[in-house]
Design an enzyme around this catalytic site. Structure first.
Site, PDB file in Angstrom:
ATOM      1  N   ASP A  54       0.871  -1.269   0.141  1.00 61.98           N
ATOM      2  CA  ASP A  54      -0.105   0.060  -0.018  1.00 61.98           C
ATOM      3  C   ASP A  54       0.872   1.319   0.135  1.00 61.98           C
ATOM      4  OD1 ASP A  54      -2.060   1.484  -0.227  1.00 61.98           O
ATOM      5  OD2 ASP A  54      -2.720   1.186   2.254  1.00 61.98           O
ATOM      6  N   ASN A  69       1.455   3.356  -2.906  1.00 63.01           N
ATOM      7  CA  ASN A  69       1.795   3.966  -4.130  1.00 63.01           C
ATOM      8  C   ASN A  69       1.434   5.155  -4.533  1.00 63.01           C
ATOM      9  OD1 ASN A  69       2.961   1.137  -4.272  1.00 63.01           O
ATOM     10  ND2 ASN A  69       1.600   0.537  -5.855  1.00 63.01           N
ATOM     11  N   HIS A 105       2.744   3.457  -9.004  1.00 59.70           N
ATOM     12  CA  HIS A 105       2.643   1.808  -9.366  1.00 59.70           C
ATOM     13  C   HIS A 105       3.832   1.242 -10.001  1.00 59.70           C
ATOM     14  CE1 HIS A 105      -1.318   2.060  -7.667  1.00 59.70           C
ATOM     15  NE2 HIS A 105      -1.863   2.516  -8.715  1.00 59.70           N
ATOM     16  N   LEU A 133      10.362 -20.982  -5.090  1.00 61.46           N
ATOM     17  CA  LEU A 133       9.485 -20.119  -4.094  1.00 61.46           C
ATOM     18  C   LEU A 133       8.114 -20.444  -4.788  1.00 61.46           C
ATOM     19  CD1 LEU A 133       8.775 -17.475  -2.413  1.00 61.46           C
ATOM     20  CD2 LEU A 133       9.507 -16.304  -4.219  1.00 61.46           C
TER      21      LEU A 133
HETATM   22  C1  FPP Z   1      -1.681   0.210  -3.597  1.00 65.15           C
HETATM   23  O1  FPP Z   1      -1.454   1.728  -3.329  1.00 65.15           O
HETATM   24  C2  FPP Z   1      -1.169  -0.447  -4.439  1.00 65.15           C
HETATM   25  C3  FPP Z   1      -2.130  -1.088  -5.441  1.00 65.15           C
HETATM   26  C4  FPP Z   1      -3.519  -1.011  -5.351  1.00 65.15           C
HETATM   27  C5  FPP Z   1      -1.385  -1.840  -6.745  1.00 65.15           C
HETATM   28  C6  FPP Z   1      -0.337  -2.706  -6.359  1.00 65.15           C
HETATM   29  C7  FPP Z   1       0.395  -2.957  -7.589  1.00 65.15           C
HETATM   30  C8  FPP Z   1       1.631  -3.076  -7.839  1.00 65.15           C
HETATM   31  C9  FPP Z   1       2.706  -2.750  -6.753  1.00 65.15           C
HETATM   32  C10 FPP Z   1       2.327  -3.318  -9.266  1.00 65.15           C
HETATM   33  C11 FPP Z   1       1.884  -4.507  -9.885  1.00 65.15           C
HETATM   34  C12 FPP Z   1       2.180  -5.801  -9.167  1.00 65.15           C
HETATM   35  C13 FPP Z   1       2.751  -6.870  -9.542  1.00 65.15           C
HETATM   36  C14 FPP Z   1       2.563  -8.051  -8.726  1.00 65.15           C
HETATM   37  C15 FPP Z   1       3.524  -6.952 -10.661  1.00 65.15           C
HETATM   38  P1  FPP Z   1      -2.486   2.756  -3.387  1.00 65.15           P
HETATM   39  O2  FPP Z   1      -2.558   3.192  -4.878  1.00 65.15           O
HETATM   40  O3  FPP Z   1      -3.695   2.294  -2.819  1.00 65.15           O
HETATM   41  O4  FPP Z   1      -1.736   3.803  -2.687  1.00 65.15           O
HETATM   42  P2  FPP Z   1      -2.410   4.902  -1.828  1.00 65.15           P
HETATM   43  O5  FPP Z   1      -3.087   4.207  -0.790  1.00 65.15           O
HETATM   44  O6  FPP Z   1      -1.306   5.867  -1.249  1.00 65.15           O
HETATM   45  O7  FPP Z   1      -3.382   5.758  -2.609  1.00 65.15           O
END
Ligand code: FPP
Length: 232
Positions: free
Chosen positions: A11, A13, A28, A122
């Site tokens: 979480d 990003n 992301h 893994l």
């Molecule tokens: C949460 O941050 C993150 C996500 C909803 C997406 C996670 C995806 C990735 C890290 C990339 C792709 C994954 C793989 C397995 C290759 P948020 O957007 O909710 O952040 P915020 O809470 O700060 O808005």
């Protein structure tokens, strides 16, 4: 203390990007680097299972451009990176509903799952269109289809999307939130939960090591007393 399975709610990003005046999707993109780090960390440290929460069922409610960006990013990762993981002996499995995914990504998922299914290094689970309540309800519906009248906890387990993997020993959530947000509700019943203020794009291998070191200090009693553990 055995550490066999790590599960991560990646979480923060969006906030990482916002702090840098970048569009959310830049977070992301950076988050993908940390996915690679987490996988490498597990391979190098003999962790047998890693489950990553990539996209929750509730995430479909995000702006359409962000959803489609995330799907493209995932599709690109499968194509460019996941076959490399096959060479490292990683078994890749996607857990989740999948009924709303497009055919291109579904075909990619099926192929990478087939190609890696016998790997034993893994075991990587990507939770995509996943939620803990969905996992439980789909189990219940399949139990009904099997016309079962009663069921034990051990038998129920077999209907969960994560079967036959063990439950996570360590569950990590980044970005300062301290909730499970509908992730692995049944399976986290005895997980040690590590909540860190670090945002996912900043969650380097060093941060992973800190989480693992914290885990090693925990006393897992599974309902018993401390004294009982010392006696056994
Ligand atoms: C949460 O941050 C993150 C996500 C909803 C997406 C996670 C995806 C990735 C890290 C990339 C792709 C994954 C793989 C397995 C290759 P948020 O957007 O909710 O952040 P915020 O809470 O700060 O808005």
């Amino acid at each position: 203390m055995t550490l066999c399975h790590i599960a991560i709610i990646m979480d923060g990003n969006g906030r990482w990007a916002k702090k840098r005046l970048l569009p959310r999707v830049a977070g992301h993109v950076r988050g993908v680097k940390r996915v690679k780090d987490a996988v490498e960390y597990c391979i190098n440290n003999g962790i047998e299972y890693l489950t990553l929460f990539a996209f929750g069922r509730e995430n479909w409610a995000r702006p359409e451009e962000e959803v489609s960006f995330l799907m493209k990013l995932l599709s690109e990762q499968i194509r460019k990176e996941f076959y490399k993981l096959n060479e490292k002996g990683v078994r890749i499995r996607f857990i989740g509903d999948k009924s709303r995914l497009n055919k291109v990504i579904l075909d990619q998922i099926n192929d990478i799952q087939n190609v890696t299914s016998n790997n034993t290094n893994l075991k990587l689970n990507i939770a995509l269109d996943y939620s803990g309540t969905y996992d439980i309800i789909q189990a219940v519906n399949n139990i009904i289809k099997d016309k079962r009248q009663t069921i034990t906890e051990q038998e129920f387990e077999k209907y969960l999307l994560t079967f036959p993997d063990p439950h996570p020993d360590l569950l990590i959530r980044t970005s300062g939130e301290s909730r499970l947000s509908n992730f692995m509700l049944w399976q986290s019943s005895y997980s040690e939960c590590y909540f860190t203020p670090k945002l996912w794009p900043d969650f380097t291998k060093r941060e992973m090591e800190l989480a693992v070191n914290w885990f090693k200090t925990r006393e897992r009693r599974f309902g018993r007393t401390s004294e009982q553990l010392k006696d056994s």
